[in-house]
Design a protein around this motif. Structure first.
Motif, PDB file in Angstrom:
ATOM      1  N   LYS A   1      34.747  37.497  45.199  1.00  0.00           N
ATOM      2  CA  LYS A   1      34.067  38.746  44.816  1.00  0.00           C
ATOM      3  C   LYS A   1      34.979  39.550  43.903  1.00  0.00           C
ATOM      4  O   LYS A   1      36.180  39.590  44.154  1.00  0.00           O
ATOM      5  N   PRO A   2      34.503  40.271  42.937  1.00  0.00           N
ATOM      6  CA  PRO A   2      33.115  40.284  42.468  1.00  0.00           C
ATOM      7  C   PRO A   2      32.858  39.089  41.545  1.00  0.00           C
ATOM      8  O   PRO A   2      33.700  38.750  40.717  1.00  0.00           O
ATOM      9  N   PHE A   3      31.705  38.461  41.697  1.00  0.00           N
ATOM     10  CA  PHE A   3      31.406  37.262  40.906  1.00  0.00           C
ATOM     11  C   PHE A   3      30.325  37.585  39.877  1.00  0.00           C
ATOM     12  O   PHE A   3      29.506  38.489  40.058  1.00  0.00           O
ATOM     13  N   ASP A   4      30.331  36.814  38.783  1.00  0.00           N
ATOM     14  CA  ASP A   4      29.346  37.009  37.724  1.00  0.00           C
ATOM     15  C   ASP A   4      28.056  36.275  38.095  1.00  0.00           C
ATOM     16  O   ASP A   4      28.088  35.270  38.812  1.00  0.00           O
TER      17      ASP A   4
ATOM     18  N   GLY B   1      36.040  38.474  49.447  1.00  0.00           N
ATOM     19  CA  GLY B   1      36.714  39.497  48.651  1.00  0.00           C
ATOM     20  C   GLY B   1      38.198  39.235  48.573  1.00  0.00           C
ATOM     21  O   GLY B   1      38.936  39.918  47.872  1.00  0.00           O
ATOM     22  N   GLU B   2      38.625  38.223  49.306  1.00  0.00           N
ATOM     23  CA  GLU B   2      40.064  38.018  49.428  1.00  0.00           C
ATOM     24  C   GLU B   2      40.405  36.597  49.047  1.00  0.00           C
ATOM     25  O   GLU B   2      39.770  35.655  49.512  1.00  0.00           O
TER      26      GLU B   2
ATOM     27  N   ASP C   1      29.546  35.140  53.766  1.00  0.00           N
ATOM     28  CA  ASP C   1      30.726  35.990  53.552  1.00  0.00           C
ATOM     29  C   ASP C   1      31.816  35.548  54.534  1.00  0.00           C
ATOM     30  O   ASP C   1      31.537  35.143  55.656  1.00  0.00           O
ATOM     31  N   MET C   2      33.076  35.610  54.082  1.00  0.00           N
ATOM     32  CA  MET C   2      34.207  35.198  54.917  1.00  0.00           C
ATOM     33  C   MET C   2      34.452  36.178  56.060  1.00  0.00           C
ATOM     34  O   MET C   2      34.626  35.795  57.207  1.00  0.00           O
TER      35      MET C   2
ATOM     36  N   VAL D   1      23.075  41.470  45.976  1.00  0.00           N
ATOM     37  CA  VAL D   1      23.099  40.026  45.718  1.00  0.00           C
ATOM     38  C   VAL D   1      21.709  39.426  45.951  1.00  0.00           C
ATOM     39  O   VAL D   1      21.279  38.531  45.231  1.00  0.00           O
TER      40      VAL D   1
ATOM     41  N   VAL E   1      26.260  45.224  49.380  1.00  0.00           N
ATOM     42  CA  VAL E   1      26.445  43.925  48.732  1.00  0.00           C
ATOM     43  C   VAL E   1      25.237  43.036  49.011  1.00  0.00           C
ATOM     44  O   VAL E   1      24.714  42.365  48.123  1.00  0.00           O
TER      45      VAL E   1
END
Lengths: 472, 212
Positions: free
Chosen positions: B106-109, B85-86, B56-57, B21, B17
């Motif tokens: 996630k997943p983001f445009d 992701g959550e 990221d979380m 990214v 990822v």
């Protein structure tokens, strides 16, 4: 049939009585020998010569008559006693037959008796009711076997013949299709018997209706399967957030990579090797997503127990990778202490994964209230002195109270607000089905340890593995 | 003063990822520094650099929220955009309460990601400009003499020259001189502007309190 049997036995009893009588003759002779000298003593005392002469003349005859009379009296007495005892035995036999019939009917048993010479089967009333047969007590064997269908009929026929040849008792279970479409289960136990001694000449059978037992067994199996499925679903439900995260990682990487490549291509100058690397990365992440899905699918299947060689260390690593996000989100530190050459066992990898997953999730939940620095999960594989593989999962959570310890493996006992109370009982069933045992204990310094022992292959179980431990 | 070009810090423990990214952000025109280890990020992170932080979380060791609270202790920190992701509502609330500017699932445009990064960088620029101005004003304020400060405090409190003269027991003419100097030193062309500056940078209560 029973009457003829008794008739034969009483006929056999007559020569027996005569033989006993013959044994008495020497006794009578001895008696006579004792009386004769007494007669001679009387002779010397007698004064009447006539009487004496008469005595002399008749003493031999008299003795003979005496012997005959005594013998006959004994014979009559003996015969009378013989008849009495036979009558008594008959009454007793009749009583015991009554008792047998009463108890057989009360126990819901059916009796049958096959005579191979006439190829007929005698059946008790209850036996005919159970098998749905009509007609009299004795019937041709063909008709008796009509209650069974196809393969079972052939099997029953073969078993009956075999029992007669080998002389061994045979036990079997048969399913009978009832007119209403339901299935009735019958257990049969047949014993070859001999009426004259020697080779068996008839087959005595007992039938028992085991339909309710069979149904209960099938229901239990079905229920257990459903419960196993249910906890899998509930465990996965609890993990679904983490799972979504796990699947979202490769999806995020794929989307970002693809969109980055598109942006790069829209510029006039771009690095072709970078684009190639992006495509490689996309393929790798796609495979990763596929693996996560197939793993999920294998956990959700409602399979029978499969036995395959399983590397417990690999299995643990696999489940850890799978529950990584959940543990990471909770801030749990994971340490491992694996035994390298005692981790191969026989078992169902999916079910064992389920047990591990359950223990890891439980451990994670038990540590929810702990500060992050104190959350740790320690996993050990080792060989026990008894030659088992022991897997221990130790957490630093709340531990187990004594009152909970005794109910830990009882179904529907739970300490969780949303728990079904089925996780540990099912883990226990799975481990027991693998020939192992699941234990739990609270640790003195806080936290709990759940461990299970599984049998190792014999050659590994006998090896000394003290020097084969690694720390990871 | 030349401002350095904005930098996007990216922190995610998933190497795949992270790489993807970073590529997307670079292709979108942003300088990006990627970290898979939150501790290393905290050690290397320079709060003075303009830009934003993509966090990221679910991170190993330190969670995204932990990293955010550690960042909060530093001055001039960049706005934080969480990526997760959550869809975890409590974590989202904690993140937003902690000052996160956005929360991407996630997943983001690319459009969502790049727009969020652009907005965060713009916000950072505004904040930095305001902070710079505030620093400037503070410096100007520091250039006032104690007497001028006393006059300044009373002026923005709305007192008349006559009243100020009485307060400080000086003649009104002297007050006028001080007042003109304060206006000059603070760079204000009118009383209204002086009051606005004082309000904007929270000088009112402080100065009034110290002046009276």
């Amino acid at each position: 049939m029973r009457l003829t049997l008794e008739a034969i036995e009483s006929l056999q009893a007559v020569p027996d009585a005569i033989a006993r009588l013959l044994r008495l003759i020497p006794l009578v002779a001895m008696l006579a020998a004792a009386i004769t000298p007494a007669a001679f003593a009387m002779e010397s005392l007698a004064s009447a010569p006539l009487l004496l002469a008469a005595w002399h003349m008749t003493s031999g005859t008299f003795l003979l008559i005496f012997i005959i009379v005594a013998g006959l009296t004994y014979l009559v007495l003996k015969f009378h006693r013989e008849v009495e005892s036979r009558r008594y035995a008959e009454r007793a036999a009749h009583d015991s037959r009554d008792q047998i019939e009463i108890s057989v009917a009360a126990a819901n048993l059916g009796l049958w008796d096959w005579d191979p010479v006439t190829d007929t089967v005698w059946t008790s009333d209850h036996c005919r009711t159970m098998l749905g047969l009509t007609g009299g007590t004795t019937m041709p064997r063909e008709k008796f076997l009509d209650c069974l269908q196809g393969e079972e009929r052939a099997l029953a026929e073969a078993r009956m013949k075999e029992a007669m040849i080998t002389g061994r008792q045979c036990e079997a279970e048969y399913s009978l299709l009832q007119p209403d479409g339901s299935t009735q289960w019958i257990a049969s136990r047949a014993t070859p018997r001999s009426r004259r001694g020697g080779k068996p000449d008839h087959l005595l059978g007992v039938l028992m209706d085991i339909t309710s037992r069979k149904q209960a067994e099938q229901e239990a199996v079905e229920q257990r399967k459903q419960l196993t499925h249910l906890t899998r679903v509930s465990v996965l439900g609890a993990l679904s957030g983490a799972l979504a995260h796990e699947l979202n990682q490769p999806l995020t990487a794929i989307l970002s990579n693809a969109q980055a490549a598109r942006r790069m291509l829209s510029h006039k100058r771009y690095d072709i090797s970078e684009i190639r690397q992006i495509l490689e990365d996309i393929m790798a992440d796609n495979m990763r997503a596929g693996d996560i899905i197939s793993h999920l699918r294998s956990l959700l299947r409602k399979d029978e127990l499969a036995r395959r060689p399983v590397d417990m260390n690999q299995l643990i690593d696999g489940v850890l990778a799978f529950s990584k996000s959940d543990l990471v989100l909770k801030g749990v530190r994971v340490t491992k202490d694996f035994c390298t050459d005692c981790a191969m066992i026989e078992g169902d990898p999916v079910q064992l994964q389920q047990v591990l997953l359950n223990l890891f999730v439980n451990a994670g939940e038990a540590m929810n209230q702990m500060p992050m620095s104190e959350k740790s999960l320690h996993i050990v594989t080792e060989k026990t002195r008894a030659g088992h593989l022991r897997v221990s999962v130790t957490d630093t959570g709340e531990g187990i109270s004594d009152s909970n310890l005794q109910f830990l493996f009882e179904p529907f006992h739970t300490t969780k607000a949303l728990g079904l109370g089925l996780g540990l009982p099912i883990c226990n069933w799975i481990i027991m089905a693998h020939g192992g045992q699941l234990f739990a204990q609270g640790n003195p310094g806080g936290g709990a340890t759940f461990s299970f022992d599984l049998p190792l292959p014999i050659e590994v179980a006998n090896e000394d593995t003290e020097s084969s431990r690694v720390f990871g | 003063m030349r401002t350095p070009s904005p930098l996007v810090y990216l922190v995610d423990d998933d190497p795949s990822v992270l790489r993807a990214v970073k590529r997307l952000l670079t292709a979108g025109g942003f300088d990006t520094k990627a970290y898979s280890d939150p501790a290393l990020f905290l050690a290397e992170h320079n709060p003075a650099t303009p830009g934003c932080i993509l966090l990221d979380m679910a991170l190993p060791g330190l969670s995204g929220i932990d990293v955010q609270s550690k960042l909060a202790a530093t001055a001039h920190r960049q706005p934080v955009i969480f990526i997760s992701g959550e869809n975890n509502v409590p974590a989202t609330i904690t993140a937003l309460k902690g000052g996160a500017v956005d929360f991407l699932l996630k997943p983001f445009d690319e459009t969502v990601l790049l727009a969020a990064v652009r907005a965060a960088i713009a916000r950072d620029a505004v904040t930095r400009e305001e902070e710079a101005e505030a620093g400037d004003i503070a410096a100007r304020l520091a250039g006032l003499t104690p007497r001028e400060r006393a006059v300044f405090a009373r002026v923005i409190a709305g007192r008349l020259n006559k009243q100020i003269a009485a307060d400080l027991q000086i003649v009104e003419k002297t007050v006028k001189v001080h007042r003109a100097r304060v206006m000059k030193k603070m760079g204000a062309r009118s009383l209204a502007e002086l009051v606005r500056l004082a309000y904007k940078y929270g000088l009112v209560d402080k100065e009034v309190a110290s002046g009276t």
